[in-house]
Design a protein around this motif. Structure first.
Motif, PDB file in Angstrom:
ATOM      1  N   PRO A 107     101.708  -6.860  44.252  1.00 51.13           N
ATOM      2  CA  PRO A 107     101.233  -7.457  45.253  1.00 51.13           C
ATOM      3  C   PRO A 107     101.841  -8.887  45.564  1.00 51.13           C
ATOM      4  O   PRO A 107     101.675  -9.240  46.719  1.00 51.13           O
ATOM      5  CB  PRO A 107      99.489  -7.692  44.936  1.00 51.13           C
ATOM      6  N   GLY A 108     102.083  -9.621  44.632  1.00 47.57           N
ATOM      7  CA  GLY A 108     102.806 -10.575  44.588  1.00 47.57           C
ATOM      8  C   GLY A 108     104.360 -10.643  45.077  1.00 47.57           C
ATOM      9  O   GLY A 108     104.912 -11.915  45.319  1.00 47.57           O
ATOM     10  N   GLY A 109     104.798  -9.504  45.201  1.00 50.43           N
ATOM     11  CA  GLY A 109     106.205  -9.231  45.718  1.00 50.43           C
ATOM     12  C   GLY A 109     107.195  -9.150  44.692  1.00 50.43           C
ATOM     13  O   GLY A 109     108.245  -9.126  44.967  1.00 50.43           O
ATOM     14  N   GLN A 110     106.977  -8.943  43.366  1.00 50.67           N
ATOM     15  CA  GLN A 110     107.809  -8.798  42.220  1.00 50.67           C
ATOM     16  C   GLN A 110     108.168  -7.572  42.328  1.00 50.67           C
ATOM     17  O   GLN A 110     107.577  -6.474  42.119  1.00 50.67           O
ATOM     18  CB  GLN A 110     107.005  -9.315  41.009  1.00 50.67           C
ATOM     19  N   SER A 122     103.513  10.571  40.828  1.00 49.44           N
ATOM     20  CA  SER A 122     104.115   9.452  39.788  1.00 49.44           C
ATOM     21  C   SER A 122     102.974   8.543  39.380  1.00 49.44           C
ATOM     22  O   SER A 122     103.298   7.704  38.607  1.00 49.44           O
ATOM     23  CB  SER A 122     105.247   9.104  40.128  1.00 49.44           C
ATOM     24  N   VAL A 123     101.994   8.555  40.114  1.00 49.29           N
ATOM     25  CA  VAL A 123     100.953   7.286  40.070  1.00 49.29           C
ATOM     26  C   VAL A 123     100.190   7.658  38.675  1.00 49.29           C
ATOM     27  O   VAL A 123      99.665   8.634  38.279  1.00 49.29           O
ATOM     28  CB  VAL A 123      99.949   7.490  41.066  1.00 49.29           C
ATOM     29  N   PRO A 124     100.427   6.573  37.850  1.00 54.34           N
ATOM     30  CA  PRO A 124      99.597   6.589  36.419  1.00 54.34           C
ATOM     31  C   PRO A 124      98.046   6.594  36.478  1.00 54.34           C
ATOM     32  O   PRO A 124      97.811   5.946  37.619  1.00 54.34           O
ATOM     33  CB  PRO A 124     100.100   5.340  35.603  1.00 54.34           C
ATOM     34  N   THR A 125      97.426   7.101  35.482  1.00 53.36           N
ATOM     35  CA  THR A 125      96.090   6.965  35.700  1.00 53.36           C
ATOM     36  C   THR A 125      95.469   5.633  35.878  1.00 53.36           C
ATOM     37  O   THR A 125      96.045   4.692  35.127  1.00 53.36           O
ATOM     38  CB  THR A 125      95.432   7.710  34.434  1.00 53.36           C
ATOM     39  N   ASN A 126      94.393   5.352  36.563  1.00 57.56           N
ATOM     40  CA  ASN A 126      93.592   3.995  36.770  1.00 57.56           C
ATOM     41  C   ASN A 126      94.687   2.857  37.282  1.00 57.56           C
ATOM     42  O   ASN A 126      94.483   1.794  36.942  1.00 57.56           O
ATOM     43  CB  ASN A 126      93.102   3.382  35.347  1.00 57.56           C
ATOM     44  N   THR A 127      95.671   3.261  38.125  1.00 57.02           N
ATOM     45  CA  THR A 127      96.575   2.335  38.806  1.00 57.02           C
ATOM     46  C   THR A 127      96.587   2.752  40.256  1.00 57.02           C
ATOM     47  O   THR A 127      96.593   3.890  40.727  1.00 57.02           O
ATOM     48  CB  THR A 127      97.863   2.568  38.364  1.00 57.02           C
ATOM     49  N   GLU A 128      96.228   1.653  40.982  1.00 55.74           N
ATOM     50  CA  GLU A 128      96.111   1.795  42.594  1.00 55.74           C
ATOM     51  C   GLU A 128      97.416   1.596  43.069  1.00 55.74           C
ATOM     52  O   GLU A 128      98.144   0.377  42.963  1.00 55.74           O
ATOM     53  CB  GLU A 128      95.179   0.879  43.197  1.00 55.74           C
ATOM     54  N   VAL A 129      98.101   2.403  43.633  1.00 53.88           N
ATOM     55  CA  VAL A 129      99.581   2.414  44.384  1.00 53.88           C
ATOM     56  C   VAL A 129      99.241   2.681  45.729  1.00 53.88           C
ATOM     57  O   VAL A 129      98.648   3.820  46.438  1.00 53.88           O
ATOM     58  CB  VAL A 129     100.339   3.373  43.909  1.00 53.88           C
ATOM     59  N   TYR A 166     101.743  -5.909  53.651  1.00 52.83           N
ATOM     60  CA  TYR A 166     102.716  -5.583  54.368  1.00 52.83           C
ATOM     61  C   TYR A 166     103.739  -6.650  54.386  1.00 52.83           C
ATOM     62  O   TYR A 166     104.949  -6.254  54.496  1.00 52.83           O
ATOM     63  CB  TYR A 166     101.981  -5.747  56.050  1.00 52.83           C
ATOM     64  N   CYS A 167     103.692  -7.734  54.091  1.00 52.36           N
ATOM     65  CA  CYS A 167     104.695  -8.926  53.717  1.00 52.36           C
ATOM     66  C   CYS A 167     105.476  -8.649  52.791  1.00 52.36           C
ATOM     67  O   CYS A 167     106.723  -8.907  52.685  1.00 52.36           O
ATOM     68  CB  CYS A 167     103.988 -10.057  53.776  1.00 52.36           C
ATOM     69  N   ASN A 213     112.304 -14.877  37.940  1.00 52.65           N
ATOM     70  CA  ASN A 213     112.518 -16.441  37.854  1.00 52.65           C
ATOM     71  C   ASN A 213     111.335 -17.103  38.546  1.00 52.65           C
ATOM     72  O   ASN A 213     110.915 -18.085  38.251  1.00 52.65           O
ATOM     73  CB  ASN A 213     113.803 -17.016  38.453  1.00 52.65           C
ATOM     74  N   ARG A 214     111.004 -16.517  39.626  1.00 56.82           N
ATOM     75  CA  ARG A 214     109.825 -17.041  40.633  1.00 56.82           C
ATOM     76  C   ARG A 214     108.540 -16.733  40.107  1.00 56.82           C
ATOM     77  O   ARG A 214     107.632 -17.501  40.369  1.00 56.82           O
ATOM     78  CB  ARG A 214     110.105 -16.842  42.072  1.00 56.82           C
ATOM     79  N   ALA A 215     108.538 -15.479  39.574  1.00 53.40           N
ATOM     80  CA  ALA A 215     107.132 -15.124  39.254  1.00 53.40           C
ATOM     81  C   ALA A 215     106.502 -15.349  37.910  1.00 53.40           C
ATOM     82  O   ALA A 215     105.394 -15.684  37.421  1.00 53.40           O
ATOM     83  CB  ALA A 215     107.077 -13.379  39.401  1.00 53.40           C
ATOM     84  N   ASP A 216     107.774 -15.607  36.829  1.00 47.45           N
ATOM     85  CA  ASP A 216     107.127 -15.594  35.404  1.00 47.45           C
ATOM     86  C   ASP A 216     108.395 -16.618  34.854  1.00 47.45           C
ATOM     87  O   ASP A 216     109.226 -16.321  33.786  1.00 47.45           O
ATOM     88  CB  ASP A 216     107.130 -14.315  34.779  1.00 47.45           C
ATOM     89  N   PRO A 217     108.638 -17.888  35.310  1.00 49.74           N
ATOM     90  CA  PRO A 217     109.602 -18.827  34.923  1.00 49.74           C
ATOM     91  C   PRO A 217     109.708 -18.926  33.383  1.00 49.74           C
ATOM     92  O   PRO A 217     110.782 -19.347  32.996  1.00 49.74           O
ATOM     93  CB  PRO A 217     109.644 -19.834  35.879  1.00 49.74           C
ATOM     94  N   ASP A 218     108.406 -19.102  32.976  1.00 52.91           N
ATOM     95  CA  ASP A 218     108.364 -19.540  31.388  1.00 52.91           C
ATOM     96  C   ASP A 218     108.624 -18.482  30.574  1.00 52.91           C
ATOM     97  O   ASP A 218     108.767 -18.944  29.250  1.00 52.91           O
ATOM     98  CB  ASP A 218     107.196 -20.367  31.267  1.00 52.91           C
ATOM     99  N   SER A 219     108.627 -17.466  30.639  1.00 50.51           N
ATOM    100  CA  SER A 219     109.130 -16.298  29.855  1.00 50.51           C
ATOM    101  C   SER A 219     110.366 -16.547  29.119  1.00 50.51           C
ATOM    102  O   SER A 219     111.225 -17.183  29.732  1.00 50.51           O
ATOM    103  CB  SER A 219     108.913 -14.738  30.295  1.00 50.51           C
ATOM    104  N   PRO A 220     110.433 -15.929  27.780  1.00 51.90           N
ATOM    105  CA  PRO A 220     111.836 -15.996  27.257  1.00 51.90           C
ATOM    106  C   PRO A 220     112.813 -15.302  27.851  1.00 51.90           C
ATOM    107  O   PRO A 220     112.584 -14.064  28.429  1.00 51.90           O
ATOM    108  CB  PRO A 220     111.627 -15.463  25.802  1.00 51.90           C
TER     109      PRO A 220
END
Length: 350
Positions: A38-41, A88-95, A234-235, A285-292
């Protein structure tokens, strides 16, 4: 859907017709399902299929097309991708399947209702409503609702428009769509959807096409917060356009000179993985920049990158972050890293 144009490679065997008859172009289409948060990643491709339009395909009028069963229409590729997604949708995952106006056909909504599968489509047609409704047309019903609130959306730039922010008003209503009349075909049920009208408030004077989206969804919409969530979904749809840009302009697949369409399609399937990794790296880089950086690069890759940028053979004890590594990769592509430059875009990454 996107189309690959190989008209400049006339000896390639097996190409079909694309574009208008006047353009006389040759190539084929590709229909993909891109998974994003939902964040666009971007998370990768879930489905991908190629299709070829016969060069000598007879011209059909609109009324003749309506009489065809859905399985014989080109739009059936949306149904097939939708079915593959649900499988293909895994259990307990909303797609939630998010589509642009090309997917605005009744069979898509009927399938979503039958399968109880979340769907969001931008409306193209001003559909007729069921006789139980107080008005007869879709747009009239939603335009008659009070404004529930306003929000700011980021409009992605392309060849026809500049990137900008737009303030939009929100109206919403539940609607019952009248099924189309199709003689000698399976009768479709009345479909109940939530309609959300997104209209730009006071657009700039130099804007010829102010924002107006009519979004149809079978997900719950009871208040303004629900509409904001759906508009956010939608965005995220713009990410598929970015993906198409990468595979065409970044990976330059239309320059490939393989002799047959089968070889071209296998080549594009390989480049599709490379295109997604470029896409993923840019937005990681924008969603998780501090990860190794090791979540995206091997040890040899980040060490070679570090030595190339710093012109040294002495390596740090710990791998750099993904933020540092992506900016170094971007430097190799011409990124200057000035304060006003923001984060690297996809072009310098490829």
């Amino acid at each position: 859907t996107t189309f690959f144009n190989y008209a400049h490679h006339p000896q390639t065997e097996g190409l079909g017709a694309i574009g208008s008859k006047r353009q006389n172009q040759r190539g084929f289409g590709m229909h993909s399902t891109l998974m994003v948060t939902p964040g666009g990643q971007p998370l990768g491709l879930l489905t991908q299929a190629f299709f070829i339009r016969p060069i000598d395909r007879p011209f059909l009028t609109r009324s003749e097309v309506r009489k065809l069963p859905i399985e014989e229409k080109e739009s059936y590729r949306w149904i097939e991708a939708f079915e593959q997604t649900l499988a293909s949708v895994p259990t307990n995952t909303e797609v939630v399947t998010v589509c642009d106006r090309e997917a605005d056909f009744y069979d898509m909504f009927a399938m979503a209702q039958e399968q109880n599968a979340p769907l969001l489509v931008r409306a193209k047609a001003d559909r007729s409503l069921d006789k139980q409704e107080e008005v007869s047309k879709l747009w009239e019903k939603v335009e008659g609702q009070p404004i529930s609130g306003e929000l700011i959306v980021q409009i992605t730039g392309n060849q026809k428009r500049k990137a900008r922010q737009a303030t939009v008003s929100i109206r919403f209503a539940q609607v019952k769509l009248k099924p189309p009349w199709r003689p000698q075909q399976k009768k479709l049920p009345v479909v109940t959807l939530n309609a959300i009208l997104v209209s730009e408030v006071n657009p700039p004077e130099n804007i010829d096409d102010p924002i107006e989206w009519l979004l149809l969804t079978n997900t719950p919409v009871d208040d303004f917060e629900d509409t904001v969530r759906v508009v956010g979904w939608y965005c995220c749809r713009w990410q598929i356009e970015i993906y198409h840009k990468i595979i065409k302009s970044g990976c330059t697949v239309e320059d490939c000179r393989l002799e047959t369409v089968e070889r071209l399609q296998r080549y594009i399937a390989l480049m599709a993985v490379i295109a997604w990794r470029l896409h993923w790296l840019t937005y990681l880089n924008r969603a998780d920049p501090d990860s190794p950086c090791t979540i995206a690069l091997t040890t040899i890759e980040w060490q070679a990158l570090y030595m190339r940028i710093h012109r040294t053979t002495e390596l740090p004890d710990q791998p750099p972050t993904i933020h540092q590594a992506v900016r170094w990769i971007a430097q190799l592509g011409g990124f200057l890293g000035r304060k006003s430059d923001g984060e690297p875009g996809i072009t310098v990454i490829w």
